[in-house]
Design a protein around this motif. Structure first.
Motif, PDB file in Angstrom:
ATOM      1  N   PHE A  24      -7.229  -1.430  13.725  1.00  0.00           N
ATOM      2  CA  PHE A  24      -5.831  -1.324  14.121  1.00  0.00           C
ATOM      3  C   PHE A  24      -5.636  -0.105  15.025  1.00  0.00           C
ATOM      4  CE2 PHE A  24      -4.509  -4.194  10.703  1.00  0.00           C
ATOM      5  CZ  PHE A  24      -5.488  -4.010   9.768  1.00  0.00           C
ATOM      6  N   PHE A  50      -3.228   6.657  16.202  1.00  0.00           N
ATOM      7  CA  PHE A  50      -4.167   6.547  15.086  1.00  0.00           C
ATOM      8  C   PHE A  50      -4.877   5.202  15.138  1.00  0.00           C
ATOM      9  CE2 PHE A  50      -3.508  10.270  12.595  1.00  0.00           C
ATOM     10  CZ  PHE A  50      -2.182  10.629  12.764  1.00  0.00           C
ATOM     11  N   TYR A 106      -2.301   2.326  15.949  1.00  0.00           N
ATOM     12  CA  TYR A 106      -0.910   2.665  15.703  1.00  0.00           C
ATOM     13  C   TYR A 106      -0.530   3.847  16.591  1.00  0.00           C
ATOM     14  CZ  TYR A 106      -1.301   0.083  11.258  1.00  0.00           C
ATOM     15  OH  TYR A 106      -1.492  -0.880  10.294  1.00  0.00           O
ATOM     16  N   PHE A 126       4.211  -0.697   8.391  1.00  0.00           N
ATOM     17  CA  PHE A 126       4.494   0.558   7.698  1.00  0.00           C
ATOM     18  C   PHE A 126       5.986   0.871   7.718  1.00  0.00           C
ATOM     19  CE2 PHE A 126       0.685   2.965   6.590  1.00  0.00           C
ATOM     20  CZ  PHE A 126      -0.308   2.181   7.157  1.00  0.00           C
ATOM     21  N   GLY A 127       6.419   1.576   6.684  1.00  0.00           N
ATOM     22  CA  GLY A 127       7.731   2.195   6.684  1.00  0.00           C
ATOM     23  C   GLY A 127       7.662   3.533   7.395  1.00  0.00           C
ATOM     24  N   PHE A 154       0.833  -1.201   0.000  1.00  0.00           N
ATOM     25  CA  PHE A 154       0.000   0.000   0.000  1.00  0.00           C
ATOM     26  C   PHE A 154       0.866   1.248   0.000  1.00  0.00           C
ATOM     27  CE2 PHE A 154      -3.919  -2.210   1.144  1.00  0.00           C
ATOM     28  CZ  PHE A 154      -3.455  -3.335   1.798  1.00  0.00           C
ATOM     29  N   LEU A 211       4.786   4.932  11.714  1.00  0.00           N
ATOM     30  CA  LEU A 211       3.616   4.300  12.315  1.00  0.00           C
ATOM     31  C   LEU A 211       4.001   2.924  12.845  1.00  0.00           C
ATOM     32  CD1 LEU A 211       0.878   5.150   9.685  1.00  0.00           C
ATOM     33  CD2 LEU A 211       0.718   5.655  12.111  1.00  0.00           C
ATOM     34  N   TYR A 225     -11.459  -5.735  10.197  1.00  0.00           N
ATOM     35  CA  TYR A 225     -10.160  -5.445  10.806  1.00  0.00           C
ATOM     36  C   TYR A 225     -10.128  -4.026  11.348  1.00  0.00           C
ATOM     37  CZ  TYR A 225      -7.660  -9.649   9.329  1.00  0.00           C
ATOM     38  OH  TYR A 225      -7.217 -10.943   9.188  1.00  0.00           O
ATOM     39  N   ASP A 271      -4.869  -9.241  18.590  1.00  0.00           N
ATOM     40  CA  ASP A 271      -3.507  -9.758  18.613  1.00  0.00           C
ATOM     41  C   ASP A 271      -2.531  -8.608  18.740  1.00  0.00           C
ATOM     42  OD1 ASP A 271      -1.677 -12.208  16.549  1.00  0.00           O
ATOM     43  OD2 ASP A 271      -1.458 -11.567  18.641  1.00  0.00           O
ATOM     44  N   GLN A 316       1.413  -5.874   3.502  1.00  0.00           N
ATOM     45  CA  GLN A 316       0.481  -6.762   4.182  1.00  0.00           C
ATOM     46  C   GLN A 316       1.004  -8.175   4.096  1.00  0.00           C
ATOM     47  OE1 GLN A 316      -3.461  -6.831   2.513  1.00  0.00           O
ATOM     48  NE2 GLN A 316      -3.858  -8.836   3.423  1.00  0.00           N
ATOM     49  N   ALA A 337      -6.891   0.911   4.152  1.00  0.00           N
ATOM     50  CA  ALA A 337      -7.185   1.275   5.531  1.00  0.00           C
ATOM     51  C   ALA A 337      -7.711   2.697   5.570  1.00  0.00           C
ATOM     52  CB  ALA A 337      -5.927   1.153   6.388  1.00  0.00           C
ATOM     53  N   LEU A 373      -6.699  -7.718   2.701  1.00  0.00           N
ATOM     54  CA  LEU A 373      -7.117  -6.454   3.272  1.00  0.00           C
ATOM     55  C   LEU A 373      -7.292  -5.406   2.189  1.00  0.00           C
ATOM     56  CD1 LEU A 373      -4.891  -6.093   6.464  1.00  0.00           C
ATOM     57  CD2 LEU A 373      -7.334  -6.548   6.355  1.00  0.00           C
ATOM     58  N   TYR A 396       0.334   5.377   0.993  1.00  0.00           N
ATOM     59  CA  TYR A 396      -0.532   6.369   1.612  1.00  0.00           C
ATOM     60  C   TYR A 396       0.152   7.725   1.570  1.00  0.00           C
ATOM     61  CZ  TYR A 396      -3.291   2.580   3.661  1.00  0.00           C
ATOM     62  OH  TYR A 396      -4.087   1.478   3.844  1.00  0.00           O
ATOM     63  N   TYR A 421      -3.795 -14.526  10.605  1.00  0.00           N
ATOM     64  CA  TYR A 421      -4.447 -13.231  10.468  1.00  0.00           C
ATOM     65  C   TYR A 421      -3.552 -12.279   9.708  1.00  0.00           C
ATOM     66  CZ  TYR A 421      -7.520 -15.179  13.954  1.00  0.00           C
ATOM     67  OH  TYR A 421      -8.394 -15.996  14.625  1.00  0.00           O
ATOM     68  N   GLN A 422      -4.178 -11.327   9.036  1.00  0.00           N
ATOM     69  CA  GLN A 422      -3.451 -10.416   8.184  1.00  0.00           C
ATOM     70  C   GLN A 422      -2.939  -9.235   8.997  1.00  0.00           C
ATOM     71  OE1 GLN A 422      -5.253 -10.015   4.243  1.00  0.00           O
ATOM     72  NE2 GLN A 422      -6.948 -11.236   5.020  1.00  0.00           N
ATOM     73  N   TYR A 430      -4.012  -5.116  16.894  1.00  0.00           N
ATOM     74  CA  TYR A 430      -5.001  -5.144  15.841  1.00  0.00           C
ATOM     75  C   TYR A 430      -6.047  -6.199  16.173  1.00  0.00           C
ATOM     76  CZ  TYR A 430      -2.674  -9.282  13.840  1.00  0.00           C
ATOM     77  OH  TYR A 430      -2.128 -10.519  13.638  1.00  0.00           O
ATOM     78  N   ILE A 446     -11.538 -10.981  18.663  1.00  0.00           N
ATOM     79  CA  ILE A 446     -10.254 -11.509  18.194  1.00  0.00           C
ATOM     80  C   ILE A 446      -9.267 -10.359  18.115  1.00  0.00           C
ATOM     81  CG2 ILE A 446      -8.998 -12.644  16.335  1.00  0.00           C
ATOM     82  CD1 ILE A 446     -11.591 -13.982  15.496  1.00  0.00           C
TER      83      ILE A 446
END
Lengths: 113, 115
Positions: free
Chosen positions: B33, B90, B35, A103-104, A34, B43, B31, B56, A91, B104, B101, A36, A98-99, B48, B54
């Motif tokens: 999250f 965030f 951050y 991020f960088g 991704f 980030l 999902y 993790d 991702q 976001a 996914l 952003y 789970y996915q 999540y 559920i």
């Protein structure tokens, strides 16, 4: 562990001066990459998703490409309003199935009129 | 209005206090999250959730607790705030597209200062 490295950390361009941002990654089982854009004081906004090597996507002056090890965000003839921090994220899938997204640290782009 | 909202936008708290940051989304995304964003670190994923009930750990979970009893809410609690938890937080949500996914959607962020 999934890792994302973006370069350069900061980039200053003259208006109209094209350039590229790099995102190199290691991930177990890439499900997607991704890009952003984040403006100061705001949350990141989605630009592109790339799923497989060789894929390209374009939006106005931006073009994202993907290889097996890295992605590039090409900016053609940038304008001052393109100034922002650009974030790359990958991702993968964790051991539980789970996915997850990593991020960088981003490239801060400044375009000078 | 559809979207993802965080509250509060700004919070100042004292060391040792418990603080809860709220996150609410209206898309029924599976999902969600949390951050934190700090200068030089980008980030970093705290926790999540893949669905209600559920959750993790992410990269930096220590000192944080999450719950997700309803799909639309994902609160983040700092059990005993420390100065190192001063940051911008965030919340984000994502749906799934063919098992992957989707993009976001991020909230506006909560700027937390621990004094």
């Amino acid at each position: 562990e999934d890792q994302v490295t973006q370069s350069p950390e900061a980039l200053r361009l003259q208006e109209g001066e094209s350039s590229s941002l790099n995102c190199s990654y290691t991930v177990s089982g890439l499900r997607g990459l991704f890009w952003y854009r984040q403006d100061p004081g705001k949350g990141p906004e989605f630009l592109f998703t790339l799923y497989s090597a060789g894929e390209e996507k374009e939006k106005e002056r931006l073009k994202a490409t993907l290889t097996k090890k890295e992605s590039f965000l090409h900016i053609t003839a940038p304008k001052p309003e393109d100034s922002a921090t650009y974030l790359c994220a990958v991702q993968g899938v964790n051991s539980g199935g789970y996915q997850k997204v990593t991020f960088g640290t981003g490239t801060k782009l400044q375009v000078i009129p | 209005d559809a979207g993802i909202t965080q509250s509060p936008r700004y919070k100042i708290t004292e060391t040792g206090r418990q603080v809860t940051l709220m996150c609410h989304q209206t898309w029924s995304h599976s999902y969600m999250f949390w951050y934190r964003q700090d200068l030089g670190h980008g980030l970093r994923l705290i926790y999540y959730s893949a669905a209600a009930d559920i959750t993790d750990k992410g990269e930096v979970p220590d000192g944080y607790v999450v719950s997700r009893s309803k799909t639309e809410n994902f609160p983040l609690t700092l059990e005993s705030a420390t100065r190192s938890q001063t940051s911008v937080y965030f919340c984000a949500s994502s749906g799934q597209v063919r098992g992957r996914l989707g993009e976001a959607f991020f909230g506006q962020g909560t700027r937390l200062t621990v004094v």
